[in-house]
Scaffold this motif. Structure first.
Motif, mmCIF file in Angstrom:
data_model
loop_
_atom_site.group_PDB
_atom_site.id
_atom_site.type_symbol
_atom_site.label_atom_id
_atom_site.label_comp_id
_atom_site.label_asym_id
_atom_site.label_seq_id
_atom_site.Cartn_x
_atom_site.Cartn_y
_atom_site.Cartn_z
ATOM 1 N N ALA A 85 -5.859 -9.721 27.512
ATOM 2 C CA ALA A 85 -7.228 -9.415 27.954
ATOM 3 C C ALA A 85 -7.820 -8.282 27.129
ATOM 4 O O ALA A 85 -9.007 -8.318 26.757
ATOM 5 C CB ALA A 85 -7.237 -9.063 29.440
ATOM 6 N N SER A 97 -15.298 -10.784 28.978
ATOM 7 C CA SER A 97 -14.041 -10.202 28.479
ATOM 8 C C SER A 97 -13.800 -8.822 29.079
ATOM 9 O O SER A 97 -12.655 -8.468 29.391
ATOM 10 C CB SER A 97 -14.032 -10.149 26.956
ATOM 11 O OG SER A 97 -15.064 -9.325 26.460
ATOM 12 N N THR A 100 -12.645 -9.371 32.667
ATOM 13 C CA THR A 100 -11.270 -9.865 32.663
ATOM 14 C C THR A 100 -10.290 -8.725 32.424
ATOM 15 O O THR A 100 -9.258 -8.628 33.102
ATOM 16 C CB THR A 100 -11.090 -10.957 31.586
ATOM 17 O OG1 THR A 100 -12.006 -12.014 31.857
ATOM 18 C CG2 THR A 100 -9.676 -11.493 31.570
#
Length: 133
Positions: A85, A97, A100
């Motif tokens: 990640a 992103s 995450t």
């Protein structure tokens, strides 16, 4: 040291990420990356030594030990998802992103804190490791 150091690294990575969020920029991004990578590498050693110390799994293993063993094993592998990640966020900056990374890092930090508590319970006899008695 092999067990406690990765705990500190991931918790420090979560703290550095909190500072990133507070400041509104990636001032600590390189620190987060370094801590996540070293925490995941240290997690492999911690998992290995954890299994070596506990020995083979017993069929009637107590709930705390069973939970600690498998949560730690999950974290040994799961920390590599946090690394993934972090690398994804670095290569593809964006809301998805970043979210995450935050969910995986803060989730891992919470699970590490829980597993550290369970390890303290095993090593020092239940809740006594909190109250000193």
């Amino acid at each position: 040291m092999a067990v406690h150091f990765p705990i500190a690294l991931i918790l420090a990575a979560a703290l550095a990420q909190v500072l990133n969020l507070i400041r509104g920029k990636d001032a600590y991004a390189d620190i987060v990356r370094f801590l996540v990578w070293t925490g995941a590498l240290g997690g492999v050693a911690a998992g290995f030594f954890g299994w070596a110390h506990a020995g083979p799994m017993a069929s009637a293993e107590a709930g705390v030990m069973l939970t600690h063993r498998w949560l730690g094993t999950g974290l040994t592998f799961g920390l590599w998802l946090v690394v993934a990640a972090e690398e994804w966020r670095r290569r593809n900056p964006g809301a998805l992103s970043a979210t995450t990374l935050n969910v995986s890092l803060f989730g891992a930090a919470a699970l590490i804190a829980l597993n550290g508590f369970l390890g303290g319970s095993l090593a020092h006899g239940g809740m006594r490791h909190l109250f000193g008695g």
